[in-house]
Design a protein around this motif. Structure first.
Motif, mmCIF file in Angstrom:
data_model
loop_
_atom_site.group_PDB
_atom_site.id
_atom_site.type_symbol
_atom_site.label_atom_id
_atom_site.label_comp_id
_atom_site.label_asym_id
_atom_site.label_seq_id
_atom_site.Cartn_x
_atom_site.Cartn_y
_atom_site.Cartn_z
ATOM 1 N N ALA A 11 35.680 53.084 16.028
ATOM 2 C CA ALA A 11 34.851 51.895 15.780
ATOM 3 C C ALA A 11 35.217 50.766 16.725
ATOM 4 C CB ALA A 11 35.013 51.452 14.323
ATOM 5 N N ALA A 15 32.749 49.182 19.518
ATOM 6 C CA ALA A 15 32.477 47.747 19.549
ATOM 7 C C ALA A 15 32.795 47.168 20.923
ATOM 8 C CB ALA A 15 33.285 47.036 18.469
ATOM 9 N N VAL A 18 29.975 48.206 23.320
ATOM 10 C CA VAL A 18 28.772 47.424 23.085
ATOM 11 C C VAL A 18 28.922 46.026 23.672
ATOM 12 C CG1 VAL A 18 27.392 46.302 21.283
ATOM 13 C CG2 VAL A 18 27.984 48.722 21.086
ATOM 14 N N LYS A 19 30.089 45.433 23.501
ATOM 15 C CA LYS A 19 30.340 44.101 24.045
ATOM 16 C C LYS A 19 30.288 44.121 25.569
ATOM 17 C CE LYS A 19 33.496 40.235 23.569
ATOM 18 N NZ LYS A 19 34.680 39.722 22.911
#
Length: 64
Positions: A11, A15, A18-19
């Motif tokens: 996860a 994340a 994605v950032k």
């Protein structure tokens, strides 16, 4: 390694990815916007009319 830790690491990695992708897309869009602003605006095609050239019979965009 317990599955909870593996899922947590996955996860966090997702994340971070994605950032990173969001930041890169904002950078590219800023470059494209700057390039569009620096270009000379063209006359819209809907405002241009065609006039027939009497000498050749061809249709050409009017100057006005």
């Amino acid at each position: 390694m317990p599955p909870v830790i593996v899922l947590a690491l996955g996860a966090f990695g997702a994340a971070a990815l994605v950032k990173l992708l969001a930041r890169e897309s904002r950078r590219v869009n800023a470059e494209l916007d700057a390039a569009r602003r620096s270009e000379e605006p063209e006359a819209p095609l809907s405002r241009r009319t065609l006039r027939r050239d009497p000498a050749t019979g061809e249709y050409r965009p009017s100057d006005s």
